[in-house]
Design an enzyme around this catalytic site. Structure first.
Site, mmCIF file in Angstrom:
data_model
loop_
_atom_site.group_PDB
_atom_site.id
_atom_site.type_symbol
_atom_site.label_atom_id
_atom_site.label_comp_id
_atom_site.label_asym_id
_atom_site.label_seq_id
_atom_site.Cartn_x
_atom_site.Cartn_y
_atom_site.Cartn_z
ATOM 1 C CE LYS A 578 -2.472 -1.680 3.664
ATOM 2 N NZ LYS A 578 -2.567 -3.089 3.503
ATOM 3 C CB ALA A 610 -7.756 -9.048 0.915
ATOM 4 C CD GLU A 666 0.503 -4.369 7.044
ATOM 5 O OE1 GLU A 666 1.680 -4.394 6.647
ATOM 6 O OE2 GLU A 666 -0.473 -4.429 6.270
ATOM 7 C CE LYS A 681 -6.298 -2.280 4.405
ATOM 8 N NZ LYS A 681 -6.702 -3.278 5.400
#
Ligand code: ADP
Ligand code: ASP
Ligand code: MG
Length: 814
Positions: A578, A610, A666, A681
């Site tokens: 990202k 995802a 993560e 996001k």
């Protein structure tokens, strides 16, 4: 009477000569046969090399000679294990004649075109003698005839012009009464009217055969070589090339003029008027159908018959404002090149007449430059025109087909196909007959260009994708396995030929331009070369494969920093990382711009949710004219997992640990728990909605304890979760008291975005969100009250890999 010609490879070994003999015997049982032969494969090159070495006083000419000698002696002995004395004696005598000639060249330090022709003639003289004597030894009615006594030319050494009147008469007279059933005739060689030895040009044995076929008016000429016909394109460069069954004289001529070496270009000329078909056959595979070149009307699926290429091209550009409207510049330009005996392969002139571009052999570039600059000396001094510009390292590729003129859009298709693959076109020429469209490109791009054009015009239904994957951890490994499993399906159902051409983890990397064998990729990777990010990029670039896609399956900033490099090479980028899309807005904009400019897709569906089709849906809404008013979403699979499992009977620390163990967080769980991951996001969704925004613009209300926020290391952070259990329990208790669920929510509204933990009441769509699910609600102009909702598993290696896979297929379907 039959005329057959066998090329260098066909007579290149005793094994192949045996095949030739059996083909000839078979024919001779029905008719008499003339067999034109080349020198043993590679011998002409070696003779020229020895000549150059001797001329340059380089003693290694003796070694080259010994090499030539060995080749011939071995072939004689292998073909004639017994009764070989007489043949060997003659061959050795010829070879010592050759040695004397080379010694002479060495001595005087000079190799004139005349001597060079004499030198190379040994190749064909030896091969024809050996083959005919071997046949005689085996009791076959055969003999050789020195073509130098029949083919008469002018004295234009190395590419002599044939005197057809004398030659045709000689051929008719000789063959009228030749007693043997099979005549072996050396190709390529001839004599001038003055009795000097001449040759017909490199590859000229084909031409000899055509001259003989035309003089004797035979029904068909057969050219036997080492491939099964004239191919749709150069089979050495394009694996998918296939033989063309039928082709017209004009098309064959165009293809051979533009580099299809299988046929020497002048070959068609003598047989064309007499309508004698040429059949190209494969000595190594005699049963293959081959190619018929004739005047027959051929109906073919594609208007493009073949694609050819010529290397070693230099482009000359003459330009200057003084050229406009003044006649005579081109005339003078062509005249000077003709005086210098420089062959022009391609010409283009812009309609403004501001410049003329010429393609010539690179070897002539210096000579051309000097001569042209001298011719235009005055105009150059007066700044009416510029000194000639010379560019080297180029090639010409050409599409050929009689029927192209009846189809529109072929050149458009050609150039857009090349453009999509970042192949820069330096000049274009389209013959007035429209049988040929040529483009000058960099030599280094030829393989890619031929492959992609071949795919476009001859395999239109399959598209090859070449994928380069960096990062084969959890998700990357799943992706490789999914690709392995689906390859056959994709080929059969979507006509996508998906290959992994490069793979890397942080330690090693491997490449294979034919596609890595996916059954053994792990073992291969373990043995791969040392990986560096730059090295991976450089190798991907230098392989220069069509439809290349770089796939980033890391969470690494340095990898993301290289996307621009890939895009600039027209290499598509697919990322689950990202970092690039949530980096500084200028960088995001730059990457998007590069993607457009270089026609290289940049897809990152897996950055949000995802494998869920969130970004793609958003893109479709906007592309179809909708406007996003607000977005409400739960975008963290890991936080959702944490708050779905955390309650007054569990410990916050244990739940976070479990989420990490299951691979939902993560590597550093603070990225998830601090809200940074969710902020990235929603930032990406806001940007994709058309809003200019940066990470700092997003309001982030943390729910972590003060000490959790301050922790230096991951271990310290876990410690704070234990110490601050009461803080987390109080968050839970507050929600429970209101009959609410805790959800970590991202919002985008009126150009502003925020992330934070919220207490969600039971009538809200987020309330029942289970496990690691994500949900996104888009409120748009078309969905004002009931939002468009996308919901499903939003984390996990399998679904992320399938999201990456979907992006790759999207590119394939494009
Ligand atoms: P020979 O020695 O039999 O005359 P050449 O080497 O002169 O054979 O020509 C055959 C070679 O031409 C093939 O091996 C192939 O590498 C090359 N070639 C280039 N373009 C084409 C094409 N379009 N079709 C077939 N062969 C081609
Ligand atoms: N031996 C010659 C050459 O190599 C002629 C031929 O093979 O056609 O060019
Ligand atoms: Mg040839």
């Amino acid at each position: 009477m039959k005329v057959l010609k066998f090329g260098g490879t066909s007579v290149g070994s005793s094994k192949n000569i045996n095949s030739v003999i059996s083909i000839l015997e078979n024919y001779a049982s029905k008719d008499s046969v003339i067999c034109v032969v080349s020198a043993v494969g590679g011998v002409t090159d070696k003779l020229l090399l020895a000549g150059k070495q001797a001329q340059n006083k380089d003693n290694s000419f003796s070694e080259t000679f010994t090499d030539i000698k060995k080749i011939h002696i071995n072939i004689v002995k292998e073909l004639n294990p017994e009764k070989n004395e007489a043949i060997l004696e003659y061959v050795e005598a010829k070879l010592s004649e050759l040695k004397s000639l080379l010694d002479g060249i060495f001595l005087i330090n000079e190799l004139s075109p005349k001597t060079s022709d004499k030198l190379v003639s040994f190749g064909e003289l030896l091969s024809s003698y050996i083959i005919s004597e071997t046949m005689k030894n085996r009791g076959i009615s055969a003999d050789s005839k020195n073509a130098q006594e029949l083919l008469i030319t002018n004295s234009n050494f190395s590419k002599a012009e044939v005197n057809y009147a004398i030659t045709n008469k000689n051929l008719e007279t000789y063959f009228k009464s030749a007693p043997q059933k099979i005549t072996i005739l050396p190709g390529f060689i001839s004599k001038s009217q003055l009795g000097e030895q001449t040759t017909l040009g490199r590859g000229g044995s084909d031409f000899t055969a055509a001259i003989v076929a035309a003089a004797l008016k035979v029904k068909q000429l057969e050219i036997w070589t080492d491939v099964s016909g004239m191919f749709t394109t150069n089979p050495n460069l394009v694996k998918q090339a296939y033989p063309i069954e039928k082709i017209s004289y004009q098309e064959a001529m165009e293809l051979s003029h533009f580099g299809a070496k299988v046929l020497y270009p002048p070959t068609v000329q003598p047989v064309l008027d007499l309508n004698i078909p040429i059949h190209i056959k494969n000595t190594l595979e005699p049963e293959a159908v081959g190619t018929i070149i004739s005047n027959d009307e051929v109906v073919s699926k594609s208007p493009v018959k073949g694609i050819s290429n010529i290397g070693n091209i230099a482009l000359l550009t003459l330009q200057g404002s003084g050229m406009i409207g003044i006649p005579g510049f081109s005339k003078r330009l062509f005249e000077v090149l003709s005086q210098e005996k420089i062959n022009i392969i391609l010409i283009t002139q812009a309609s403004s007449e501001h410049s003329i571009c010429l393609g010539i052999d690179e070897g002539d570039a210096e000579k051309a430059q000097t001569a042209i600059d001298a011719t235009f000396e005055n105009e150059i001094a007066l700044h009416k025109i510029d000194p000639i510009i010379v560019e080297k390292g180029l090639s010409i590729i050409a599409l050929v087909g009689d029927n192209m003129k009846n189809h529109q859009g072929i050149s458009g298709k050609m150039f857009s196909t090349l453009g999509k693959n970042n192949i820069n076109i330096r000049a274009i020429a389209q013959g007035a007959s429209e049988k040929n469209i040529s483009a000058v490109i960099l030599e280094t791009d030829v393989k890619k260009a031929l492959n992609t054009l071949h795919e476009q015009f001859f395999e239109s239904k399959t598209k090859q994708l070449n994928v380069f994957i960096t990062g084969v951890g959890n998700v990357g490994e799943k992706l490789v396995e999914q690709i392995k499993q689906q390859r056959k399906y994709l080929k059969e159902n979507l006509k996508i030929n998906l290959r992994i051409a490069g793979l890397s983890n942080s330690r090693t990397m491997i490449f294979n331009e034919e596609g890595i064998d996916l059954n053994t990729w792990k073992e291969q990777l373990a043995q791969g070369e040392k990986a560096t990010l730059e090295g991976f990029f450089e190798k991907t670039k230098s392989l220069n494969l069509r439809n290349s896609i770089f796939v980033d399956v890391t969470a690494n900033k340095e990898v993301a920093n290289l996307y621009a490099n890939y895009l600039r090479q027209s290499i598509g980028v697919v990322a689950c990382n990202k970092i690039a899309c949530s980096s500084d807005f200028e960088n995001y904009k730059l990457l998007k711009g590069l993607s457009l400019k270089y026609n290289a897709p940049f897809l990152f569906e897996t950055n949000v949710g995802a494998g869920l089709p969130i970004i793609d849906t958003l893109g479709n809404l906007i592309a179809s004219g909708d406007k996003i008013t607000s977005i409400h979403a739960v975008l963290s699979g890991s936080l959702n997992f944490v708050f779905n499992n955390f309650n007054d009977t569990t410990k916050f620390y244990d739940v976070v640990k479990q989420a990490a163990a299951e691979g939902y967080t993560e590597p550093d769980p603070r990225i998830d728990l601090s809200g940074v991951d969710v902020a990235r996001k929603i930032l990406i969704l806001a940007r994709e909605s058309g809003v200019e925004m940066n990470l700092e613009d997003i309001e982030n209300t943390p729910f972590l304890s003060e000490s959790g926020m301050q922790s230096d290391t991951v271990d310290d952070f876990y410690e704070t979760l234990i110490a601050d259990e009461a803080h987390y329990q109080s968050l839970y208790a507050s929600a429970k008291a209101k009959n609410c669920q805790l959800k970590y929510v991202a919002q985008f509204n009126n150009g502003k975005a925020s992330v934070g933990l919220q207490e969600i009441p039971s009538d809200h769509p987020f309330y029942n969100l289970k496990g690691k699910d994500n949900i996104v609600m888009f409120y748009t102009q078309r969905y004002p009250e009931q939002p468009m909702i996308i919901k499903g598993a939003g984390a996990g290696a399998d679904v992320t890999a399938s999201g990456l896979f979907a992006d790759i297929i999207r590119i394939g379907n494009d």
